[in-house]
Design a protein around this motif. Structure first.
Motif, PDB file in Angstrom:
ATOM      1  N   GLY A 194       0.806  -1.208   0.000  1.00 17.94           N
ATOM      2  CA  GLY A 194       0.000   0.000   0.000  1.00 17.94           C
ATOM      3  C   GLY A 194       0.840   1.259   0.000  1.00 17.94           C
ATOM      4  O   GLY A 194       0.550   2.216  -0.723  1.00 17.94           O
ATOM      5  N   SER A 195       1.913   1.277   0.791  1.00 17.96           N
ATOM      6  CA  SER A 195       2.758   2.465   0.867  1.00 17.96           C
ATOM      7  C   SER A 195       3.468   2.739  -0.458  1.00 17.96           C
ATOM      8  O   SER A 195       3.624   3.894  -0.865  1.00 17.96           O
ATOM      9  CB  SER A 195       3.787   2.311   1.987  1.00 17.96           C
ATOM     10  OG  SER A 195       4.605   1.176   1.776  1.00 17.96           O
ATOM     11  N   VAL A 196       3.879   1.685  -1.154  1.00 20.70           N
ATOM     12  CA  VAL A 196       4.550   1.851  -2.449  1.00 20.70           C
ATOM     13  C   VAL A 196       3.559   2.360  -3.497  1.00 20.70           C
ATOM     14  O   VAL A 196       3.895   3.225  -4.313  1.00 20.70           O
ATOM     15  CB  VAL A 196       5.194   0.526  -2.897  1.00 20.70           C
ATOM     16  CG1 VAL A 196       5.733   0.636  -4.316  1.00 20.70           C
ATOM     17  CG2 VAL A 196       6.315   0.128  -1.945  1.00 20.70           C
ATOM     18  N   CYS A 197       2.340   1.837  -3.472  1.00 17.89           N
ATOM     19  CA  CYS A 197       1.311   2.310  -4.405  1.00 17.89           C
ATOM     20  C   CYS A 197       0.972   3.774  -4.158  1.00 17.89           C
ATOM     21  O   CYS A 197       0.817   4.562  -5.094  1.00 17.89           O
ATOM     22  CB  CYS A 197       0.056   1.453  -4.275  1.00 17.89           C
ATOM     23  SG  CYS A 197       0.176  -0.189  -5.012  1.00 17.89           S
ATOM     24  N   LYS A 198       0.859   4.149  -2.886  1.00 20.69           N
ATOM     25  CA  LYS A 198       0.542   5.533  -2.551  1.00 20.69           C
ATOM     26  C   LYS A 198       1.655   6.472  -3.022  1.00 20.69           C
ATOM     27  O   LYS A 198       1.390   7.561  -3.525  1.00 20.69           O
ATOM     28  CB  LYS A 198       0.325   5.666  -1.042  1.00 20.69           C
ATOM     29  CG  LYS A 198      -0.971   5.047  -0.545  1.00 20.69           C
ATOM     30  CD  LYS A 198      -1.223   5.337   0.922  1.00 20.69           C
ATOM     31  CE  LYS A 198      -0.337   4.528   1.822  1.00 20.69           C
ATOM     32  NZ  LYS A 198      -0.638   4.734   3.266  1.00 20.69           N
ATOM     33  N   SER A 199       2.894   6.040  -2.864  1.00 17.10           N
ATOM     34  CA  SER A 199       4.030   6.848  -3.302  1.00 17.10           C
ATOM     35  C   SER A 199       3.999   7.044  -4.816  1.00 17.10           C
ATOM     36  O   SER A 199       4.211   8.154  -5.318  1.00 17.10           O
ATOM     37  CB  SER A 199       5.343   6.180  -2.883  1.00 17.10           C
ATOM     38  OG  SER A 199       6.452   6.893  -3.374  1.00 17.10           O
ATOM     39  N   LEU A 200       3.722   5.968  -5.547  1.00 22.76           N
ATOM     40  CA  LEU A 200       3.656   6.052  -7.012  1.00 22.76           C
ATOM     41  C   LEU A 200       2.520   6.967  -7.449  1.00 22.76           C
ATOM     42  O   LEU A 200       2.668   7.749  -8.402  1.00 22.76           O
ATOM     43  CB  LEU A 200       3.476   4.650  -7.599  1.00 22.76           C
ATOM     44  CG  LEU A 200       3.376   4.565  -9.128  1.00 22.76           C
ATOM     45  CD1 LEU A 200       4.649   5.074  -9.786  1.00 22.76           C
ATOM     46  CD2 LEU A 200       3.088   3.125  -9.558  1.00 22.76           C
ATOM     47  N   ASP A 201       1.397   6.889  -6.763  1.00 18.63           N
ATOM     48  CA  ASP A 201       0.254   7.738  -7.085  1.00 18.63           C
ATOM     49  C   ASP A 201       0.603   9.217  -6.909  1.00 18.63           C
ATOM     50  O   ASP A 201       0.356  10.042  -7.804  1.00 18.63           O
ATOM     51  CB  ASP A 201      -0.928   7.359  -6.194  1.00 18.63           C
ATOM     52  CG  ASP A 201      -2.192   8.132  -6.530  1.00 18.63           C
ATOM     53  OD1 ASP A 201      -2.365   8.516  -7.705  1.00 18.63           O
ATOM     54  OD2 ASP A 201      -3.010   8.354  -5.625  1.00 18.63           O
ATOM     55  N   LEU A 202       1.204   9.566  -5.778  1.00 17.64           N
ATOM     56  CA  LEU A 202       1.569  10.959  -5.525  1.00 17.64           C
ATOM     57  C   LEU A 202       2.618  11.441  -6.516  1.00 17.64           C
ATOM     58  O   LEU A 202       2.566  12.573  -7.005  1.00 17.64           O
ATOM     59  CB  LEU A 202       2.072  11.117  -4.090  1.00 17.64           C
ATOM     60  CG  LEU A 202       1.010  10.956  -2.992  1.00 17.64           C
ATOM     61  CD1 LEU A 202       1.653  11.006  -1.612  1.00 17.64           C
ATOM     62  CD2 LEU A 202      -0.066  12.033  -3.111  1.00 17.64           C
ATOM     63  N   PHE A 203       3.584  10.570  -6.820  1.00 18.05           N
ATOM     64  CA  PHE A 203       4.614  10.931  -7.796  1.00 18.05           C
ATOM     65  C   PHE A 203       3.981  11.236  -9.157  1.00 18.05           C
ATOM     66  O   PHE A 203       4.338  12.225  -9.813  1.00 18.05           O
ATOM     67  CB  PHE A 203       5.626   9.797  -7.934  1.00 18.05           C
ATOM     68  CG  PHE A 203       6.598   9.970  -9.071  1.00 18.05           C
ATOM     69  CD1 PHE A 203       7.618  10.895  -8.981  1.00 18.05           C
ATOM     70  CD2 PHE A 203       6.471   9.227 -10.235  1.00 18.05           C
ATOM     71  CE1 PHE A 203       8.515  11.075 -10.030  1.00 18.05           C
ATOM     72  CE2 PHE A 203       7.362   9.397 -11.289  1.00 18.05           C
ATOM     73  CZ  PHE A 203       8.373  10.324 -11.185  1.00 18.05           C
ATOM     74  N   SER A 204       3.046  10.398  -9.590  1.00 14.03           N
ATOM     75  CA  SER A 204       2.401  10.598 -10.888  1.00 14.03           C
ATOM     76  C   SER A 204       1.640  11.909 -10.933  1.00 14.03           C
ATOM     77  O   SER A 204       1.634  12.605 -11.956  1.00 14.03           O
ATOM     78  CB  SER A 204       1.451   9.427 -11.185  1.00 14.03           C
ATOM     79  OG  SER A 204       2.154   8.205 -11.242  1.00 14.03           O
ATOM     80  N   GLN A 205       0.974  12.261  -9.820  1.00  7.41           N
ATOM     81  CA  GLN A 205       0.226  13.516  -9.774  1.00  7.41           C
ATOM     82  C   GLN A 205       1.150  14.728  -9.698  1.00  7.41           C
ATOM     83  O   GLN A 205       0.785  15.815 -10.155  1.00  7.41           O
ATOM     84  CB  GLN A 205      -0.738  13.513  -8.585  1.00  7.41           C
ATOM     85  CG  GLN A 205      -1.707  12.346  -8.552  1.00  7.41           C
ATOM     86  CD  GLN A 205      -2.365  12.076  -9.891  1.00  7.41           C
ATOM     87  OE1 GLN A 205      -2.748  12.991 -10.610  1.00  7.41           O
ATOM     88  NE2 GLN A 205      -2.498  10.808 -10.240  1.00  7.41           N
ATOM     89  N   LEU A 206       2.323  14.556  -9.113  1.00  8.73           N
ATOM     90  CA  LEU A 206       3.327  15.631  -9.134  1.00  8.73           C
ATOM     91  C   LEU A 206       3.793  15.909 -10.559  1.00  8.73           C
ATOM     92  O   LEU A 206       3.934  17.059 -10.970  1.00  8.73           O
ATOM     93  CB  LEU A 206       4.531  15.247  -8.278  1.00  8.73           C
ATOM     94  CG  LEU A 206       4.447  15.396  -6.759  1.00  8.73           C
ATOM     95  CD1 LEU A 206       5.628  14.692  -6.112  1.00  8.73           C
ATOM     96  CD2 LEU A 206       4.442  16.861  -6.357  1.00  8.73           C
ATOM     97  N   CYS A 207       4.051  14.839 -11.297  1.00  8.86           N
ATOM     98  CA  CYS A 207       4.653  14.969 -12.632  1.00  8.86           C
ATOM     99  C   CYS A 207       3.664  15.451 -13.675  1.00  8.86           C
ATOM    100  O   CYS A 207       3.906  16.424 -14.381  1.00  8.86           O
ATOM    101  CB  CYS A 207       5.238  13.627 -13.066  1.00  8.86           C
ATOM    102  SG  CYS A 207       6.788  13.224 -12.267  1.00  8.86           S
TER     103      CYS A 207
END
Length: 327
Positions: A115-128
């Motif tokens: 879950g933590s890795v998925c959340k990190s990827l989600d936030l990264f994608s929204q940053l980019c």
């Protein structure tokens, strides 16, 4: 030569992002030739704030490698970390300092997307955002820990990441690279990214200037456009909204956990009361922190209406990921 960075519009700037413990600091250490930090082998955070490191090469190029804190940190909330990263990106953009590229690290040794890795990827994608995906390298780490008998398993993980979790980013131009924990491997990744993102054009004609401007725009992250060009606050940006949605889900899970713990305590099992009581108190404290973070990320109704009808638009758009996260 390694030294602290000072802003220069001609710098080649590579930001390194990724989950806590995924090898961001180690990747930069290999690039700069620095010794790894104490605790770098542990799956914990080595970086608490933004750190910039400059490498001047004999060919006249100056590289700036930016080490960023990972989400799901032991000591800081995801809201604080998002604010730290967003503030740094906003400051650079206002100073006309553009990123050349972004490296996003992911440990290939992970046997699942937690879950933590998925959340990190989600936030990264929204940053980019979609426009900047072309300047992203999805870098798998920990390959030096691979045993020969696990080669097929690890390669299957790569295929699964590329065909599922990373697919939206890759379809927009991001690329996957393998990092073998050597200086050569790190520089091969960076040099390949720089060559792909730096236009090989000469002259000062209108066409050349337009091409350079278009390339520069593609290196602008969505959150930079949102916070500067569209004049949005962090909680109004795509990454802020994504974090708010994540916090809502965490809060629901914590409420359910408290209910289950409360039911278990009601049974008054003398062997379990002390342990369950401590777990109940810990979960309740964590829930209060989440509630506080959610309150700070809320967008007032009037502001939501104003953004819907009169908000400034950005060229970049958020990236939709199909993530079903849960630890």
């Amino acid at each position: 030569m390694l030294r602290k960075a000072k802003d220069n519009t001609q710098d080649i700037i590579i930001a390194v992002m990724g989950p806590t413990g995924s090898g961001k600091s180690n990747f930069i250490n290999k690039l700069t030739g620095s010794k790894k930090e104490a605790g770098a082998d542990k799956l914990g955070s080595c970086t608490q704030g933004i750190r910039e490191f400059t490498v001047d090469l004999p060919i006249g190029k100056r590289y700036v490698f930016v080490d960023t804190p990972g989400f799901d940190d032991t000591y800081r909330s995801d809201r604080d970390i998002l604010r730290t990263i967003a503030d740094w990106l906003e400051k650079k953009y206002r100073g006309d300092i553009k990123l050349t590229g972004v490296v996003y690290t992911h440990p290939i040794s992970n046997n699942r997307m937690s879950g933590s890795v998925c959340k990190s990827l989600d936030l990264f994608s929204q940053l980019c955002g979609d426009k900047a995906a072309q300047c992203v390298r999805l870098v798998t780490t920990m390959w030096d820990n691979q045993k020969p008998e696990n080669t097929e398993i690890w390669q299957s993980r790569v295929s699964y990441l590329e065909g599922n979790f990373w697919k939206p980013l890759i379809s927009l131009g991001a690329r996957h690279e393998q990092f073998f924990n050597t200086q050569e491997s790190a520089w091969n990744i960076v040099n390949g990214l720089v060559l792909a993102r730096t236009p090989l054009v000469q002259g000062d004609s209108a066409d050349v200037i337009r091409e350079l401007n278009e390339a520069s725009a593609r290196n602008t992250l969505l959150i930079q456009e949102e916070m500067v060009d569209a004049e949005k606050k962090l909680n109004e940006a795509s990454a802020g909204r994504a974090l708010y949605s994540q916090l809502k889900k965490v809060l629901l899970e914590q409420k359910e956990m408290l209910k289950e713990l409360g039911d278990a305590l009601a049974e008054k099992n003398p062997n379990a009361v002390a342990q369950l009581g401590a777990e109940y108190d810990r979960t309740e404290a964590e829930m209060q922190k989440v509630i506080q973070d959610m309150e700070s990320m809320k967008i007032p109704l009037g502001r939501r209406v104003a953004l819907f009808f009169g908000g400034k638009k950005t060229q970049a758009r958020k990236i939709e990921l199909n993530l079903n996260w849960g630890d």
